[in-house]
Enzyme design. Structure first.
Site, PDB file in Angstrom:
ATOM      1  CD  GLU A   1      48.070 -49.550 -10.139  1.00 54.59           C
ATOM      2  OE1 GLU A   1      48.000 -50.105 -11.259  1.00 54.59           O
ATOM      3  OE2 GLU A   1      47.144 -48.889  -9.654  1.00 54.59           O
TER       4      GLU A   1
ATOM      5  N   GLY B   1      40.045 -47.504  -9.907  1.00 53.56           N
ATOM      6  CA  GLY B   1      38.866 -47.387 -10.743  1.00 53.56           C
ATOM      7  C   GLY B   1      38.822 -48.452 -11.833  1.00 53.56           C
ATOM      8  CB  ALA B   2      40.757 -49.096 -14.702  1.00 47.80           C
ATOM      9  CB  SER B   3      43.442 -52.547 -12.361  1.00 46.59           C
ATOM     10  OG  SER B   3      44.322 -51.619 -11.761  1.00 46.59           O
ATOM     11  CB  THR B   4      41.358 -54.647  -7.682  1.00 44.91           C
ATOM     12  OG1 THR B   4      41.543 -54.638  -6.262  1.00 44.91           O
ATOM     13  CG2 THR B   4      41.150 -56.082  -8.136  1.00 44.91           C
ATOM     14  CD  GLN B   5      46.507 -52.721  -8.867  1.00 44.32           C
ATOM     15  OE1 GLN B   5      45.891 -52.881  -9.917  1.00 44.32           O
ATOM     16  NE2 GLN B   5      46.332 -51.661  -8.116  1.00 44.32           N
TER      17      GLN B   5
END
Ligand SMILES: *[C@@H]1O[C@H](CO)[C@@H](O)[C@H](O)[C@H]1NC(C)=O
Ligand SMILES: *[C@@H]1O[C@H](CO)[C@@H](O)[C@H](O)[C@H]1NC(C)=O
Length: 509
Positions: free
Chosen positions: A169, A209-213
């Site tokens: 991602e 919404g659930a993770s950050t990259q």
């Protein structure tokens, strides 16, 4: 007379030049008609934790392996929850499928019907499905199978539905951003594609919404599996990337609410410094503690159906402090180059582009593009200080669920970027908060499709330089100049010859 043979030669030149010009033009027209295979299309479904987004891309078929030629022709947001929430409430499921069909119909409209069966369609699911899979693998498999059956029933060329990793991602979003900005290839003076001089790439910051990259090329050659090597157009890039699970906007806010409830379990309501003043809402315990990210906050007597009332106090200072506690900075203690939760992060360097949740939050504060850290802080402060009625009046079209949370998001972003990634007042202005580049969204989906269709060749020799048109242009220019020169020469010789016309009565030519 001397003008006789030269005049004939000039006429000859003129005729040859005209013949060449006509030939070049005819070849060019025919080439256009017979060689150009038209446009190609691709469909990607980005199945996020809070919703699914459909993208349609198109590109000229003969320029497949060049840069910057893929355009986004449709972006359609599927209403309803992300696919990871399917199978919980049939009404909600129905709405989602209905909206999905709407988006699919729109994609059928922008792609010519004769090309439907050769148009690839992909679905990639992200952190919402990654979390579900770690919690309940069977449920995740059932959902993927359902989605797969649906996509296979469409007239497109189904290529797969899968859960992508956090690293994928991150890297695909980095590829998208740099591809769209033309950082891999650019046209030089001679109309050829080359690697930009002093080529620098931009880092990518994605807040889902659930993770950050985070993904960027660090200054120094890097250790471990957090850095991937990618070959693009004959050049190797070392890209550091990490995906922080449970650090997406929604899950982080869920964790905040859970910690607030934990602290005030004895009273009738829970104060939330990040909700606006005078805002009151009642939420089910399940909507807070039901997630994998908040499971550790559940008490012994956890009842998913019990209800919890939150009262907003709109206190930016306390909000920032409370949000700070969502990050575990202690496990980085004594370690060099460490973000939080003990995760290694090289020093951030160069330009960055911050999109998705980062962009939407900045936009709600009235900011976009690049601005100073002070500006972001003071805008956050004044946003958080607004009382609920005032805020609602100002942003009448915005959904309540979003509007009540921007004070949280802004403080969350501040803590993540400043304390987590160590951006400071000097490096912050190098971040550009933007959603798209020339009308194409910055999202992992484009990079994913470019990769799946092998559209970015690893080796430089693989892609065709569009030199043919400039060669033709050169030929046309040369022979047109020759034709004009010959014509001029002819006129001059004619005028010269005529000086004798009157005397001898003979036409020199
Ligand atoms: C942020 O802005 C507020 C209000 O202007 C100010 O009181 C506070 O000190 C600022 N914080 C930082 C870290 O600059
Ligand atoms: C683009 O590159 C891929 C793989 O390198 C190749 O299979 C494909 O034929 C190329 N397409 C064009 C139009 O050159």
């Amino acid at each position: 007379m001397t003008s006789k043979p030269t005049g004939a030669a000039a006429l000859c030149f003129l005729l040859i030049s005209l013949a060449v010009i006509i030939a070049v033009a005819v070849i060019q027209i025919h080439k256009k008609r017979y060689v150009s295979p038209g446009l190609k299309h691709g469909v990607v479904l980005d199945a996020g934790s809070s919703r699914t987004t459909l993208y349609v891309y198109q590109w000229p078929a003969e320029k497949e392996n060049n840069t910057g030629v893929v355009d986004q022709t449709l972006r359609c947001d599927v209403q309803g929850p992300g696919i990871s929430s399917l199978g919980i409430d049939t009404n909600v499921d129905y709405q989602m499928w209905h909206s999905m069909a709407d988006c699919i119909n729109k994609s059928k409209d922008v792609i010519p019907p004769t090309l439907h069966n050769t148009t690839p369609i992909y679905l990639g699911a992200t952190a919402g499905m990654r979390l579900l899979r770690s919690q309940n693998e069977t449920a995740a498999d059932v959902i993927l199978l359902t989605v797969q059956r649906y996509l296979q029933s469409l007239p497109f060329d189904y290529k797969g539905a899968s859960v992508i990793t956090g690293q994928e991602e991150g890297i695909y979003a980095w590829i998208t951003a740099n591809y769209l900005m033309g950082n891999f290839l650019e046209k030089n003076l001679w109309n050829a594609w080359v690697r930009p001089h002093g080529a620098e790439t931009s880092g990518a910051l994605d807040l889902g919404g659930a993770s950050t990259q985070i993904a960027f090329t660090p200054e120094w050659e890097d250790r471990g599996d957090s850095t991937l090597s990618v070959m693009l157009y004959g050049y190797e890039y070392h890209v550091y990337t990490h995906s922080f699970s449970c650090y997406g906007r929604d899950e982080a806010e869920r964790r905040l609410l859970a910690t607030l409830v934990q602290k005030t379990s004895s009273s009738a309501f829970t104060e939330n410094p990040c909700f606006p003043q005078n805002y009151v809402t009642t939420l089910s315990a399940k909507s807070i503690f039901g997630s994998q990210c908040t499971a550790i906050y559940r008490t012994e007597d956890y009842n998913p159906n019990s209800r919890i009332t939150f009262v907003g106090t709109g206190d930016p200072g306390l909000c920032r402090e409370t949000v700070f506690s969502l990050f575990d900075f202690t496990s980085c203690h004594g370690k060099q180059q460490c973000s939080f939760d003990g995760v290694y992060l090289p020093e951030v360097i160069g330009k960055f582009v911050a999109f998705s949740g980062f962009y939407y939050t900045a936009e709600a504060l009235g900011l976009s593009g690049s601005f100073s850290l002070d500006t972001f802080n003071s805008s956050t402060w004044s946003f958080c200080a607004q009382e609920w009625q005032t805020l609602k009046a100002k942003h009448s079209t915005m959904k309540e669920g979003y509007l009540r949370s921007y004070c949280f998001s802004a403080n969350y972003i501040y803590n993540l970027l400043v304390h987590g990634y160590k951006f400071n007042s000097l490096t912050w202005p190098l971040i550009s908060f933007q959603r798209e580049v020339s009308k194409s969204s910055i999202a992992w989906s484009l990079g994913y499709m470019l990769n799946q269709t092998n559209m970015i060749p690893a080796e430089a020799g693989h892609f065709k330089l569009p030199m043919s048109s400039s060669v033709f242009a050169g030929l046309l220019f040369t022979f047109s100049s020759l034709a004009i020169l010959s014509l001029l020469f002819l006129i001059i010789s004619f005028v010269h010859a005529c000086e004798f016309c009157g005397r001898s009565g003979i036409l020199a030519l």
